[in-house]
Design an enzyme around this catalytic site. Structure first.
Site, PDB file in Angstrom:
ATOM      1  N   GLY A 184       6.564  15.115 -12.774  1.00 41.21           N
ATOM      2  CA  GLY A 184       5.212  14.971 -12.245  1.00 41.21           C
ATOM      3  C   GLY A 184       4.752  16.214 -11.528  1.00 41.21           C
TER       4      GLY A 184
ATOM      5  N   GLU B 101       2.539  18.737 -17.010  1.00 41.94           N
ATOM      6  CA  GLU B 101       3.727  18.658 -16.170  1.00 41.94           C
ATOM      7  C   GLU B 101       4.931  18.151 -16.949  1.00 41.94           C
ATOM      8  OE1 GLU B 101       4.517  19.546 -13.164  1.00 41.94           O
ATOM      9  OE2 GLU B 101       2.582  20.259 -12.449  1.00 41.94           O
TER      10      GLU B 101
ATOM     11  N   GLU C 207       8.237  20.480 -17.182  1.00 43.94           N
ATOM     12  CA  GLU C 207       9.454  20.055 -16.504  1.00 43.94           C
ATOM     13  C   GLU C 207      10.545  19.557 -17.442  1.00 43.94           C
ATOM     14  OE1 GLU C 207       8.961  17.499 -13.195  1.00 43.94           O
ATOM     15  OE2 GLU C 207       7.539  18.803 -12.175  1.00 43.94           O
TER      16      GLU C 207
ATOM     17  N   PRO D  94       0.002   5.702   2.711  1.00 46.07           N
ATOM     18  CA  PRO D  94      -0.249   6.941   3.475  1.00 46.07           C
ATOM     19  C   PRO D  94       0.989   7.774   3.743  1.00 46.07           C
ATOM     20  CG  PRO D  94      -1.456   5.090   4.426  1.00 46.07           C
ATOM     21  CD  PRO D  94      -0.541   4.515   3.388  1.00 46.07           C
ATOM     22  N   ASP D  95       2.168   7.132   3.834  1.00 44.59           N
ATOM     23  CA  ASP D  95       3.382   7.860   4.179  1.00 44.59           C
ATOM     24  C   ASP D  95       4.320   8.065   2.990  1.00 44.59           C
ATOM     25  OD1 ASP D  95       4.056   5.235   3.818  1.00 44.59           O
ATOM     26  OD2 ASP D  95       5.317   5.077   5.613  1.00 44.59           O
TER      27      ASP D  95
ATOM     28  N   GLU E  60      17.309  20.456 -13.250  1.00 41.76           N
ATOM     29  CA  GLU E  60      17.911  19.823 -14.416  1.00 41.76           C
ATOM     30  C   GLU E  60      17.052  18.653 -14.855  1.00 41.76           C
ATOM     31  OE1 GLU E  60      22.529  19.706 -13.804  1.00 41.76           O
ATOM     32  OE2 GLU E  60      21.571  19.375 -11.857  1.00 41.76           O
TER      33      GLU E  60
END
Length: 301
Positions: A73, A89, A93, A110-111, A142
């Protein structure tokens, strides 16, 4: 897409509007990429190699969670759609260039990311892993395939006057035989029903070896895939090569659904989806198995 103001007043409003005056969370795209692959733990008693559902993970090469495993991501850039970001992405990746990506959920606690306010739009993809040789890219050390096992540990249901709450507890285990590596998590998921509406919430209660809230994204992706495969969706065909035998198709469905299917029933249903293709697969002393392909008027409408 360009926009033409409808009036001088609207043009003046847009000219004075300062988007930087408002909080702007970052947006990321994360991908749960699944494939069905031959099991690495051989069973000599089986005539056909066991097929396993696996998910593609990358080992993070940068902070935070450096060295832990995560879904492929990255961040959406100003000139991209979320779908374009997901595709870019995934290729950067892992080296997978053309997976069919299906958005399935957003994650906005939010966290959820220690770097700040970051929303994730998660995508589900199925690929035929035999077509690709995955490799790590820009932000990953990897990349590898992990067998995914999900166990429902507990289920409680509470009726209300207007609906119901279903509380479930799951254990998620990811295993890479090539690395002899196990990752795991336990999660509590609640489905709240009100009339015909349903909302889902989830929290990770234990986690080992996985980054961010990706255990939650993986669980939600797995449950979504299993639900689609058990319904009217033909998403499992994304796992198949252009030509395949009915046994290959049935084994893919069984790996995704996590249960055996009655062959006569499955083949009657599959007859609605496929048509015969050229060639046959030789199978020792047995009669050659015919090849099939997707039926165009079912898949390409």
């Amino acid at each position: 897409m360009s926009y033409t103001p409808q009036s001088p007043e609207e043009a003046a409003f847009l000219a004075s509007y300062r988007i930087e005056d408002f909080p702007r969370p970052s947006v990321a795209a994360d991908m749960a990429v699944f494939s069905v692959m031959e099991g690495e733990e051989a069973d000599s008693r089986r005539k056909d190699p066991r097929q396993e559902l696996k998910v593609l993970l990358v080992r993070r090469g940068s902070w935070p969670y450096r060295g832990l495993w995560a879904l492929p991501g990255g961040f959406v850039t100003p000139d991209e759609t979320v779908e374009e970001t997901a595709r870019r992405e995934l290729f950067e990746e892992t080296g997978v260039p053309d997976a069919h990506l299906v958005p399935f959920a957003s994650f906005s606690a939010p966290d959820r990311d220690p770097r700040g306010r970051i929303l994730s739009l998660a995508h589900l993809a199925l690929i035929d892993a035999s077509r690709y040789r995955v490799h790590a890219g820009t932000d990953a050390w990897e990349a590898d395939w992990f067998r995914i096992d999900v166990t429902e540990l507990e289920r409680m249901q509470e009726q209300t006057e207007t609906g119901a709450d279903v509380r479930l507890r799951y254990r998620l285990v990811l295993f890479c035989a090539r690395r002899d590596l196990t990752l795991s998590a336990e999660l509590a998921l609640t489905r709240s029903y009100s009339g015909a509406r349903v909302s889902t919430s989830c929290r990770i209660t234990e986690q080992e070896g996985l980054a961010f809230d990706h255990a939650e994204i993986l669980l939600r992706a797995f449950l979504e895939l299993r639900s689609l495969a058990g319904g009217d969706s033909l998403i499992v065909f994304d796992l198949m090569p252009e030509r395949f035998t009915l046994k290959m198709l049935q084994m893919a469905y069984e790996a995704v659904l996590g249960r055996s299917l009655l062959t006569p029933n499955f083949r009657r249903k599959a007859a609605e989806w496929v048509e015969e293709a050229d060639g046959a697969e030789m199978s020792g002393l047995h009669r050659p198995a015919r090849y099939f392909r997707r039926k165009p008027d079912v898949f390409y409408r």
